[in-house]
Structures are given as structure tokens and as C-alpha cells.
Design an enzyme around this catalytic site. Structure first.
Site, short mmCIF file in Angstrom:
data_model
loop_
_atom_site.label_atom_id
_atom_site.label_comp_id
_atom_site.label_asym_id
_atom_site.label_seq_id
_atom_site.Cartn_x
_atom_site.Cartn_y
_atom_site.Cartn_z
N TYR A 24 0.81 -1.22 0.00
CA TYR A 24 0.00 0.00 0.00
C TYR A 24 0.84 1.27 0.00
O TYR A 24 0.34 2.35 0.29
CB TYR A 24 -0.96 -0.01 1.19
CG TYR A 24 -1.86 -1.22 1.17
CD1 TYR A 24 -2.83 -1.35 0.18
CD2 TYR A 24 -1.73 -2.23 2.09
CE1 TYR A 24 -3.65 -2.47 0.13
CE2 TYR A 24 -2.55 -3.35 2.05
CZ TYR A 24 -3.51 -3.45 1.07
OH TYR A 24 -4.31 -4.56 1.02
N HIS A 101 -8.80 1.94 -4.83
CA HIS A 101 -7.93 0.98 -4.15
C HIS A 101 -6.48 1.41 -4.35
O HIS A 101 -6.09 1.80 -5.45
CB HIS A 101 -8.12 -0.43 -4.73
CG HIS A 101 -9.51 -0.92 -4.58
ND1 HIS A 101 -10.00 -1.42 -3.39
CD2 HIS A 101 -10.53 -0.97 -5.47
CE1 HIS A 101 -11.27 -1.77 -3.56
NE2 HIS A 101 -11.62 -1.49 -4.81
#
Length: 149
Positions: A24, A101
Site C-alpha cells: 500500500y 484501491h
């Protein structure tokens, strides 16, 4: 009065920047929030940037957004793949919805290739990390401008 956008983040998004594998990115949740607030400010919109690890809280915020926001961005995180309640709440939201996302969900495990949220989304941004979050704000602002014309 300025337009308002809700940007909702699901479970574990508060841990961004702490993943040693970098799935991430390296931005912390706080720095990501600040980047998004700056982007929203540059567009003259008010951004409500929130995170919860609890499905019901996210549903409550989506319902709240129906009354207060013109646009909504959501990264439902792990709930993306399983939450009918989030989908149902999003389907009741009348403005543009951008599903976002940090990672490219289609390059990950097969269970991540089907999003419950996508049925309610105007568009999807995935795999661009923190830049994708900023682009989601740009997209909502653009869609709101198109609706106003």
C-alpha cells in the site's frame, strides 16, 4: 456554500505506510489524509476523510453522506469483496461514487477480482497508490461539474 465530498476508508487503511512489503505504499494514513485535504482545497471543496474498521460505521457514514455530500469516494478495503450492506447503502447515494484501491486488485489474489462495491460505482481507480486517491478527488469534482452544467 462549498460542495462536500466524503472519502471513506475501510478496515486496516489506518495501517497504511506500515506494511514492510509495501503493498500500500509508504505514505502513512495521516500523510495520505493531508495530501487528499490539500487536493480538495485546491478544488474548493470540503473533504470528509474518514476510516473505520467496522462495516456498520461505514454504512452509517454512507447514509450520512446522502444528506450532506454531493460526491463519495470509497476504499472499502477487505469489505469490498463481501459487504452487501455497503453496496446497498451506496446504491442509495445519488451522487457520483468512485471506488478506489491503493493496489491493483486484479493483480492480487483471485478473491479480490470481484468487487461488491463496483455495482454502485460510477468509476474505479486502482493500483496507483496515493496518486489514485488524489485522482479520485479530481474525478468526483469533474463529475460534479458535469452534472451542474
Amino acid at each position: 456554500m462549498s460542495q462536500q465530498i466524503y472519502f471513506l476508508n475501510g478496515p486496516n487503511a489506518n495501517l497504511y505506510g506500515l506494511d514492510k512489503h509495501g503493498t500500500y505504499g509508504s505514505d502513512s494514513f495521516a500523510s495520505l489524509s493531508e495530501r487528499c485535504q490539500q487536493r480538495a482545497k485546491s478544488h474548493g471543496v470540503i473533504l470528509h476523510f474518514r476510516q473505520s474498521n467496522h462495516e456498520g460505521v461505514l454504512v452509517d457514514w454512507i447514509q450520512e453522506a446522502r444528506q450532506h455530500a454531493e460526491g463519495l469516494i470509497i476504499n472499502a478495503a477487505g469489505l469490498t469483496y463481501s459487504s452487501v450492506p455497503i453496496l446497498d447503502a451506496l446504491l442509495m447515494f445519488e451522487g457520483p461514487v468512485i471506488e478506489t484501491h491503493m493496489s491493483n486488485i486484479w493483480k492480487r489474489e483471485p478473491f479480490r477480482h470481484h468487487s461488491m462495491v463496483s455495482k454502485a460505482a460510477t468509476g474505479v481507480i486502482a493500483g496507483l497508490g496515493a496518486t489514485g486517491y488524489e485522482l479520485a478527488i479530481d474525478a468526483v469534482v469533474s463529475l460534479l461539474g458535469a452534472r451542474a452544467e
